[in-house]
Design a protein around this motif. Structure first.
Motif, PDB file in Angstrom:
ATOM      1  N   LEU A   1       0.983  -0.916  -0.010  1.00 55.90           N
ATOM      2  CA  LEU A   1       0.086  -0.025   0.016  1.00 55.90           C
ATOM      3  C   LEU A   1       0.967   1.471   0.046  1.00 55.90           C
ATOM      4  O   LEU A   1       1.510   1.710   1.174  1.00 55.90           O
ATOM      5  CB  LEU A   1      -1.033   0.083   1.181  1.00 55.90           C
ATOM      6  CG  LEU A   1      -1.837   1.046   1.409  1.00 55.90           C
ATOM      7  CD1 LEU A   1      -2.844   1.100   0.269  1.00 55.90           C
ATOM      8  CD2 LEU A   1      -2.646   0.919   2.600  1.00 55.90           C
TER       9      LEU A   1
ATOM     10  N   ALA B   1      -3.543   5.522   6.215  1.00 55.24           N
ATOM     11  CA  ALA B   1      -3.329   4.195   5.630  1.00 55.24           C
ATOM     12  C   ALA B   1      -2.957   3.105   6.330  1.00 55.24           C
ATOM     13  O   ALA B   1      -3.227   1.947   6.046  1.00 55.24           O
ATOM     14  CB  ALA B   1      -1.897   4.592   4.871  1.00 55.24           C
TER      15      ALA B   1
ATOM     16  N   ALA C   1      -4.731  -0.392   6.248  1.00 48.56           N
ATOM     17  CA  ALA C   1      -3.823  -1.465   5.874  1.00 48.56           C
ATOM     18  C   ALA C   1      -4.246  -2.649   6.947  1.00 48.56           C
ATOM     19  O   ALA C   1      -4.374  -3.858   6.595  1.00 48.56           O
ATOM     20  CB  ALA C   1      -2.511  -1.279   6.012  1.00 48.56           C
TER      21      ALA C   1
ATOM     22  N   VAL D   1      -0.741  -6.428   4.346  1.00 53.51           N
ATOM     23  CA  VAL D   1      -0.914  -5.334   3.778  1.00 53.51           C
ATOM     24  C   VAL D   1       0.283  -4.257   4.357  1.00 53.51           C
ATOM     25  O   VAL D   1       0.032  -3.727   5.347  1.00 53.51           O
ATOM     26  CB  VAL D   1      -2.218  -4.680   3.630  1.00 53.51           C
ATOM     27  CG1 VAL D   1      -2.149  -3.303   2.997  1.00 53.51           C
ATOM     28  CG2 VAL D   1      -3.201  -5.749   3.149  1.00 53.51           C
TER      29      VAL D   1
ATOM     30  N   VAL E   1       2.482  -0.862   4.378  1.00 51.49           N
ATOM     31  CA  VAL E   1       2.609   0.463   3.737  1.00 51.49           C
ATOM     32  C   VAL E   1       3.846   0.773   3.486  1.00 51.49           C
ATOM     33  O   VAL E   1       4.772   0.544   4.250  1.00 51.49           O
ATOM     34  CB  VAL E   1       1.951   1.294   5.083  1.00 51.49           C
ATOM     35  CG1 VAL E   1       2.262   2.859   4.688  1.00 51.49           C
ATOM     36  CG2 VAL E   1       0.570   1.201   5.463  1.00 51.49           C
TER      37      VAL E   1
ATOM     38  N   LEU F   1      -1.140  -0.978  -4.637  1.00 51.19           N
ATOM     39  CA  LEU F   1      -2.368  -0.029  -4.325  1.00 51.19           C
ATOM     40  C   LEU F   1      -1.620   1.528  -3.869  1.00 51.19           C
ATOM     41  O   LEU F   1      -0.578   1.291  -3.327  1.00 51.19           O
ATOM     42  CB  LEU F   1      -3.372  -0.468  -3.381  1.00 51.19           C
ATOM     43  CG  LEU F   1      -3.828  -1.934  -3.706  1.00 51.19           C
ATOM     44  CD1 LEU F   1      -4.842  -2.233  -2.580  1.00 51.19           C
ATOM     45  CD2 LEU F   1      -4.531  -1.933  -4.935  1.00 51.19           C
TER      46      LEU F   1
ATOM     47  N   LEU G   1      -2.898   4.838  -1.927  1.00 50.24           N
ATOM     48  CA  LEU G   1      -3.627   5.400  -0.740  1.00 50.24           C
ATOM     49  C   LEU G   1      -3.059   7.035  -0.762  1.00 50.24           C
ATOM     50  O   LEU G   1      -2.224   7.350  -0.402  1.00 50.24           O
ATOM     51  CB  LEU G   1      -3.648   4.753   0.612  1.00 50.24           C
ATOM     52  CG  LEU G   1      -5.075   5.116   1.626  1.00 50.24           C
ATOM     53  CD1 LEU G   1      -5.386   4.578   2.484  1.00 50.24           C
ATOM     54  CD2 LEU G   1      -4.469   6.684   2.054  1.00 50.24           C
TER      55      LEU G   1
ATOM     56  N   LEU H   1      -8.698   5.453  -2.453  1.00 51.00           N
ATOM     57  CA  LEU H   1      -7.835   4.238  -2.649  1.00 51.00           C
ATOM     58  C   LEU H   1      -7.553   3.883  -4.496  1.00 51.00           C
ATOM     59  O   LEU H   1      -8.816   3.832  -4.865  1.00 51.00           O
ATOM     60  CB  LEU H   1      -8.217   3.098  -2.057  1.00 51.00           C
ATOM     61  CG  LEU H   1      -7.367   1.749  -2.255  1.00 51.00           C
ATOM     62  CD1 LEU H   1      -6.242   1.834  -1.570  1.00 51.00           C
ATOM     63  CD2 LEU H   1      -7.953   0.375  -1.494  1.00 51.00           C
TER      64      LEU H   1
END
Length: 308
Positions: A19, A33, A37, A48, A50, A75, A77, A239
């Motif tokens: 992320l 985030a 996450a 997940v 960060v 992904l 954020l 997102l």
């Protein structure tokens, strides 16, 4: 959206998800985030992680995600900064509309016109009067040239007929200590990060940048009612994935995000951070991007901002 092997979609996710946050650690975007996450990790059954990639406003992290495979394992954020970059920078290595797949809106931020306690003003009219009497004396902080809080302050200066000097930072966590110490004097900042310092008496809020008074801080006037009618700055969190992210992956992530946004723990955490959750569809996120692009382009034109 691009076609993708059914087996890859059915088994998603089967490995850790990255992320990316295009802001530094410790700031408001980083906080939301890490919260999301944790919730996605619980719901998806995979780590997940960060990954903070600050710099050039939000451009470095955003560009990175735009160039990753559209497989759901990287992904983004981010915030409304995604849509202000093309307005503030002459060359942006992505298109906010075509380089990303919107997945879900997350929340709306509450933005304060925060000031160092050294600033001899407690209201917007007092601030404007002081700035007119002392042109260019006050500095303002932002998270970079291509960010919405820079554009918001530029618009404020133009609308109020005042001057202040821009001092860009990579993250709010770096800017706020200088705001507290008086190295810089002003910043449009999220109450996520300014709020605790305002409560502790280390900073003051002169007004909120909402279109109407916020139920989270009903005693604080808006910039608009304090002297600049029509002024509003209500940035969002959202997102995204790279362009071409398959619909089944978008739908899975959207479903889990919207469920998480209704959890009491998440609602409480967001209230504490002065955020308003905005569960919604991928199409809603897409429309927010298009609306913001038009808003910031118009604001930049009014403020006479030229891309740098």
């Amino acid at each position: 959206m691009a076609a993708w092997p059914a087996a890859a979609q059915d088994g998603y996710p089967n490995r850790p998800i990255k992320l990316v946050v295009p802001y530094g650690a410790g700031g408001g975007t980083d906080q939301i985030a890490r919260l999301m996450a944790e919730k996605l990790q619980q719901r998806l059954g995979q780590p997940v992680v960060v990954d903070n990639k600050p710099g050039a406003g939000t451009v470095i992290g955003s560009e990175y995600v735009s160039k990753q495979p559209a497989d759901g394992y990287t992904l983004l954020l981010t915030t409304s900064g995604l849509t202000s970059a093309p307005v503030m920078m002459a060359k942006v290595p992505f298109d906010p509309v075509t380089s990303f797949t919107p997945i879900a809106p997350l929340a709306i931020m509450l933005i304060s016109l925060s000031a160092s306690n050294d600033v001899p003003a407690s209201t917007v009219p007092e601030l404007i009067a002081y700035m007119k009497a002392h042109p260019g004396k006050l500095n303002y902080a932002s998270y970079g040239v291509a960010t919405t809080n820079n554009l918001a302050m530029t618009l404020f200066n133009q609308r109020a007929g005042v001057q202040s000097t821009h001092v860009p930072y990579k993250a709010g966590a770096q800017a706020l200590p200088d705001l507290v110490s008086g190295q810089v004097q002003l910043m449009f900042d999220s109450m996520q990060t300014s709020g605790p310092l305002i409560k502790a008496g280390k900073l003051k809020t002169l007004a909120l940048a909402t279109s109407a008074r916020s139920p989270l801080m009903p005693e604080v006037p808006t910039v608009a009612e304090a002297g600049l009618p029509g002024f509003a700055f209500e940035p969002w969190f959202g997102l995204f994935g790279p362009a071409g992210l398959p619909a089944p992956i978008v739908n899975r992530l959207n479903k889990e995000i919207n469920s998480a946004l209704k959890e009491p723990e998440v609602l409480q955490a967001m209230r504490i951070q002065y955020l308003t959750p905005t569960p919604g569809s991928a199409d809603k996120m897409r429309e927010l991007v298009r609306k913001d692009l038009a808003y910031w382009a118009a604001a930049a034109k009014v403020a006479g901002v030229q891309p740098e």
